[in-house]
Write an enzyme that holds these catalytic residues in place. Structure first.
Site, short mmCIF file in Angstrom:
data_model
loop_
_atom_site.label_atom_id
_atom_site.label_comp_id
_atom_site.label_asym_id
_atom_site.label_seq_id
_atom_site.Cartn_x
_atom_site.Cartn_y
_atom_site.Cartn_z
N ARG A 56 42.63 43.90 36.63
CA ARG A 56 42.71 45.12 35.85
C ARG A 56 41.48 45.99 35.95
O ARG A 56 41.57 47.21 36.12
CB ARG A 56 42.93 44.79 34.35
CG ARG A 56 44.34 44.50 33.98
CD ARG A 56 44.38 43.50 32.84
NE ARG A 56 43.89 42.23 33.33
CZ ARG A 56 44.68 41.32 33.92
NH1 ARG A 56 45.94 41.52 34.02
NH2 ARG A 56 44.18 40.18 34.39
N THR A 57 40.31 45.39 35.80
CA THR A 57 39.10 46.22 35.70
C THR A 57 38.88 47.00 36.99
O THR A 57 38.72 48.22 36.97
CB THR A 57 37.89 45.34 35.37
OG1 THR A 57 38.17 44.63 34.16
CG2 THR A 57 36.63 46.18 35.17
N LYS A 86 24.38 36.57 52.30
CA LYS A 86 23.20 36.30 53.13
C LYS A 86 21.95 36.12 52.28
O LYS A 86 20.85 36.01 52.80
CB LYS A 86 22.97 37.45 54.10
CG LYS A 86 24.13 37.73 55.03
CD LYS A 86 23.81 38.94 55.91
CE LYS A 86 25.01 39.35 56.73
NZ LYS A 86 24.79 40.66 57.37
N ARG A 107 30.52 43.98 38.68
CA ARG A 107 30.81 42.75 37.93
C ARG A 107 30.06 41.62 38.62
O ARG A 107 30.10 41.49 39.85
CB ARG A 107 32.31 42.45 37.93
CG ARG A 107 32.61 41.05 37.40
CD ARG A 107 34.07 40.81 37.18
NE ARG A 107 34.56 41.60 36.05
CZ ARG A 107 35.80 41.55 35.60
NH1 ARG A 107 36.68 40.75 36.16
NH2 ARG A 107 36.17 42.30 34.57
N HIS A 135 31.33 42.95 28.31
CA HIS A 135 32.33 43.67 29.10
C HIS A 135 32.61 44.94 28.31
O HIS A 135 33.68 45.09 27.71
CB HIS A 135 33.57 42.79 29.24
CG HIS A 135 34.56 43.27 30.26
ND1 HIS A 135 34.49 44.51 30.88
CD2 HIS A 135 35.66 42.65 30.79
CE1 HIS A 135 35.51 44.62 31.73
NE2 HIS A 135 36.22 43.52 31.69
N1 ASP Z 1 39.45 39.98 32.14
C1 ASP Z 1 38.51 39.66 31.09
C2 ASP Z 1 37.12 39.43 31.64
O1 ASP Z 1 36.89 39.64 32.82
C3 ASP Z 1 38.97 38.53 30.24
C4 ASP Z 1 39.15 37.20 30.94
O2 ASP Z 1 38.85 37.08 32.14
O3 ASP Z 1 39.58 36.26 30.26
O4 ASP Z 1 36.24 39.07 30.90
#
Ligand code: ASP
Length: 322
Positions: A56-57, A86, A107, A135
């Site tokens: 999703r993100t 590397k 991320r 997040h």
């Molecule tokens: N998608 C969310 C996160 O990346 C929640 C999860 O992974 O449980 O934190």
């Protein structure tokens, strides 16, 4: 919060008026059809650097940027396919990619890593999840969803359920709730995944009523929002404590019977058994609408970060116009 560069690193940087401004702009953007180009990010490039899995993100950020008329470059499996494999540091990678893009979305599994990357670049950086820490854009989507679904963010009773220790989405949402008024928060977690005391203290200091409980059924009839989360398997050092944390609190048809008719169930997703798919058809199950809201909210956020926001600013009485 307005420095020359608009990073998004933690929900601690957000205040109420900004939230309402963002939500209203997201609403405007959501009403434009999915195919309609907006154009406010035309000519800009967003780089997504993901060192941890995401559906999703990353995709909703990329969809948001595309719908704003901007372009996207992406390292989807950055840990394996970027120079991190590397041994390059996140700071060096960020420095280099900042020369290719106007906005970085990162991320990374390590708490604080995205802030470190942000400190060495002069383009805006979004924390798309740094380990078990934060997040922030997920929390913005969560609160935006509450506002859209219930018409307000104040005077609510909210249960955060599941992995409150390693779940960065739950941590960020809890911290963002300090911007709401007259809020009761129930923390419902197995002993191994209880919310860290620093967050509990922060909530109490902000005037929220906070109660830890293990009886989800007892509090269910009082809830406006049930926020369910996944036990974060990837953060546990041993399989046994992971197993101990699983299966305590499952949202199923039986539990739904105890929730008020106007309550909503949220989940940042993915789910792995903590919400029975049998409840998906219940109109109170709002988690797929929540995921969808990610695009409009992230569009509004990107506009703000690129300082491409249309000039009109909306008033902020806190109530949804519907
Ligand atoms: N998608 C969310 C996160 O990346 C929640 C999860 O992974 O449980 O934190």
């Amino acid at each position: 919060m307005r420095s020359t560069v608009n990073h998004v690193l933690s929900v601690a940087q957000f205040e109420r008026p900004f939230l309402f401004e963002l939500f209203r702009r997201a609403d405007e953007l959501a009403t434009l059809g999915a195919r309609e180009a907006v154009g406010t990010a035309k000519g800009a490039i967003m780089a997504t650097l993901f060192y941890e899995p995401s559906t999703r993100t990353r995709l909703s950020f990329e969809a948001a940027m595309t719908r704003l008329g901007g372009a996207v470059i992406s390292a989807e499996y950055a840990a394996a396919t970027s120079s991190a494999a590397k041994g390059e540091s996140i700071e060096d990678t960020a420095r280099v990619v900042a020369g290719y893009a106007d906005l970085l979305v990162i991320r990374h599994p390590e708490a604080g890593s995205v802030a470190r990357a942000a400190s060495v670049v002069d383009v805006p950086v979004i924390n798309a999840g740094d380990g078990a820490n934060e997040h922030p854009t997920q929390a913005l989507i969560d609160l935006y969803t509450i506002w859209r679904e219930l018409g307000r963010i104040d005077g609510l009773t909210i249960a955060l359920v599941g992995d409150l220790r390693y779940g960065r989405a739950a941590r960020s949402l809890a911290r963002l709730l300090t911007q709401t008024v007259d809020t009761t928060v129930f923390l419902v977690a197995p002993p191994v995944t209880r919310m860290a005391p620093d967050v509990v203290n922060e909530l109490r200091a902000a005037g929220l009523r906070v109660e830890e409980t293990d009886d989800l059924y007892a509090i269910a009839p009082t809830l406006d929002v049930l926020y369910q989360t996944r036990i974060q398997r990837e953060r546990f050092s041993d399989a046994e404590s992971y197993t101990q944390a699983c299966g305590h609190y499952v949202v199923n048809r039986e539990l739904m019977q105890h929730l008020p008719s106007e309550a909503i169930v949220l989940h940042p997703l993915p789910r792995v058994g903590e919400i029975d798919p049998a409840v998906d058809d219940d109109r109170r199950a709002a988690y797929f609408r929540q995921a969808r809201n990610g695009v409009a909210l992230r569009m509004a956020l990107i506009e703000w970060m690129l300082q491409r926001r249309p000039a009109e600013v909306v008033s902020s009485n806190g109530h949804h116009r519907r």
